[in-house]
Design an enzyme around this catalytic site. Structure first.
Site, PDB file in Angstrom:
ATOM      1  N   HIS A 163       0.842  -1.198   0.000  1.00  0.00           N
ATOM      2  CA  HIS A 163       0.000   0.000   0.000  1.00  0.00           C
ATOM      3  C   HIS A 163       0.875   1.244   0.000  1.00  0.00           C
ATOM      4  CE1 HIS A 163       1.008  -0.490   4.184  1.00  0.00           C
ATOM      5  NE2 HIS A 163       0.320   0.578   4.582  1.00  0.00           N
TER       6      HIS A 163
ATOM      7  N   HIS B 212       1.388   3.802   2.015  1.00  0.00           N
ATOM      8  CA  HIS B 212       1.878   4.533   3.178  1.00  0.00           C
ATOM      9  C   HIS B 212       3.402   4.641   3.046  1.00  0.00           C
ATOM     10  CE1 HIS B 212      -1.759   3.979   6.093  1.00  0.00           C
ATOM     11  NE2 HIS B 212      -1.800   5.136   5.450  1.00  0.00           N
TER      12      HIS B 212
ATOM     13  N   ASP C 213       6.056   4.417   4.850  1.00  0.00           N
ATOM     14  CA  ASP C 213       7.039   3.437   5.343  1.00  0.00           C
ATOM     15  C   ASP C 213       7.183   2.228   4.418  1.00  0.00           C
ATOM     16  OD1 ASP C 213       4.386   2.949   6.290  1.00  0.00           O
ATOM     17  OD2 ASP C 213       5.107   1.584   7.842  1.00  0.00           O
ATOM     18  N   HIS C 214       6.263   2.048   3.467  1.00  0.00           N
ATOM     19  CA  HIS C 214       6.331   0.901   2.563  1.00  0.00           C
ATOM     20  C   HIS C 214       6.857   1.263   1.180  1.00  0.00           C
ATOM     21  CE1 HIS C 214       4.100  -1.816   5.300  1.00  0.00           C
ATOM     22  NE2 HIS C 214       3.866  -0.636   5.838  1.00  0.00           N
TER      23      HIS C 214
ATOM     24  N   HIS D 265      -7.004  -2.138   6.291  1.00  0.00           N
ATOM     25  CA  HIS D 265      -6.152  -1.088   6.829  1.00  0.00           C
ATOM     26  C   HIS D 265      -6.888   0.226   6.606  1.00  0.00           C
ATOM     27  CE1 HIS D 265      -2.331   0.284   8.259  1.00  0.00           C
ATOM     28  NE2 HIS D 265      -1.893   0.793   7.130  1.00  0.00           N
TER      29      HIS D 265
ATOM     30  N   ASP E  44       0.265  -4.488   7.581  1.00  0.00           N
ATOM     31  CA  ASP E  44      -0.610  -3.351   7.789  1.00  0.00           C
ATOM     32  C   ASP E  44      -2.055  -3.779   7.584  1.00  0.00           C
ATOM     33  OD1 ASP E  44       1.910  -2.267   7.912  1.00  0.00           O
ATOM     34  OD2 ASP E  44       1.255  -0.309   7.191  1.00  0.00           O
TER      35      ASP E  44
ATOM     36  N   HIS F 242       6.630  -6.023  10.943  1.00  0.00           N
ATOM     37  CA  HIS F 242       6.113  -4.663  11.088  1.00  0.00           C
ATOM     38  C   HIS F 242       5.937  -4.353  12.571  1.00  0.00           C
ATOM     39  CE1 HIS F 242       3.666  -1.044  10.367  1.00  0.00           C
ATOM     40  NE2 HIS F 242       4.012  -1.097   9.107  1.00  0.00           N
TER      41      HIS F 242
HETATM   42 ZN    ZN Z   1       3.373   0.354   7.697  1.00  0.00          ZN
HETATM   43 ZN    ZN Z   2       0.116   1.452   6.547  1.00  0.00          ZN
END
Ligand code: ZN
Ligand code: ZN
Length: 298
Positions: A58, A60, A62-63, A135, A205, A263
């Protein structure tokens, strides 16, 4: 496979942002590409010019913040082969917009595919199933499932049947019948029962959810969001994550054989209590460290 980064949201001293590298024969898969992934990838010595697919769960930060850096570094290191990026709607625009502003130094073709829940990516030796995780924003879970492989080849029996070692053995191993003199020898007379392929599910997530339990069915390894301990279960709910215990329940209900807690929130310098919580529900739980490599067999 090597866990390049096992933390979530923000890194801490011990855990980088999420990314998992899977080596399957000569081919590479990368699941998510958190910031700094390119350096971890180099340390894993995975090779820079192999067939490679990057799966993004996804959008976000951090990914995906590691993705431009990864593409940039691969070009610098001499990649020339096409690379495929697979992710949810928006992934094409993400790469395009970075490229518009920063102008990526790019020396190899990039194919980007937006996929959605229910889709199956097919390859000769495996399928990758895509489902929606649960999520705050659209998030995908992926399950790689190898097709059954031919059974073990009985070399002694092939010799007894008079098949000379060489190309005919290869034909038999790949399921073809061969002609030896006047005799026709079928592959099934020298091959054991077909062997089950490996299945790995990547679901980060996400709250524990039915779609992940279903797609993860009988996984040899389930990599699942385990952001928090039970004490912070309200937080897990609020932010669309899972506790280690919830991850363990998903592993149990999907009849997975092993669970990797992944995670991990940066608030845990020592995440061993999460492992203890998971193991109470699902004994085959592991808590990989960054750069830890494991083998997954069927
Ligand atoms: Zn994340
Ligand atoms: Zn996320």
């Amino acid at each position: 496979m090597t866990f390049l980064g096992t933390g979530g949201s923000v890194p801490n001293k011990f855990r980088n942002l999420p990314s998992v590298l899977v080596r399957r024969g000569p081919e590479l898969f990368l699941f998510d590409c958190g910031e700094g992934t390119q350096r971890q990838f180099l340390q894993a010595r995975a090779g820079i010019n192999r067939k490679m697919r990057i799966f993004i769960s996804h959008l976000h930060g951090d990914h995906v913040f590691g993705l431009p850096g990864m593409l940039h570094s691969l070009s610098f290191m001499g990649r020339s082969r096409e690379l495929e990026i697979i992710g949810p709607k928006g992934i094409i625009e993400l790469v395009a917009s970075v490229n518009r502003v920063v102008k990526l130094y790019n020396r190899f073709p990039i194919r980007i595919r937006e996929v959605k829940s229910g889709q199956v990516i097919r390859d000769a030796e495996y399928d990758v199933r895509v489902v929606a995780a649960q999520h705050g924003i659209p998030c995908l879970a992926y399950a790689i499932e190898e097709k059954p492989r031919a059974g073990w080849f009985d070399a002694a029996k092939a010799r007894r049947l008079g098949v000379p070692e060489g190309p005919l053995w290869k034909d038999l191993q790949s399921g073809k019948s061969v002609q030896v003199g006047r005799r026709r020898i079928k592959s099934r007379s020298v091959l054991g029962r077909p062997r089950r392929g490996v299945k790995i599910t990547y679901a980060v997530d996400t709250r524990p959810c039915a779609s992940v339990i279903k797609v993860a069915k009988d996984s040899d390894l389930l990599i699942h969001d385990s952001c928090f301990s039970e004490a912070a279960s309200a937080k897990a709910k609020d932010y669309g994550h899972s506790t280690a215990e919830e991850a363990a329940r998903v592993a149990k209900r999907s009849r997975s054989r092993m669970l990797a807690l992944f995670h991990i929130s940066a608030m845990y310098e020592d995440a061993s209590p999460l492992l203890a919580e998971a193991r109470k529900v699902f004994r085959q739980s592991i808590l990989p460290r960054d750069m830890e490599t494991i083998s997954v067999v069927a």
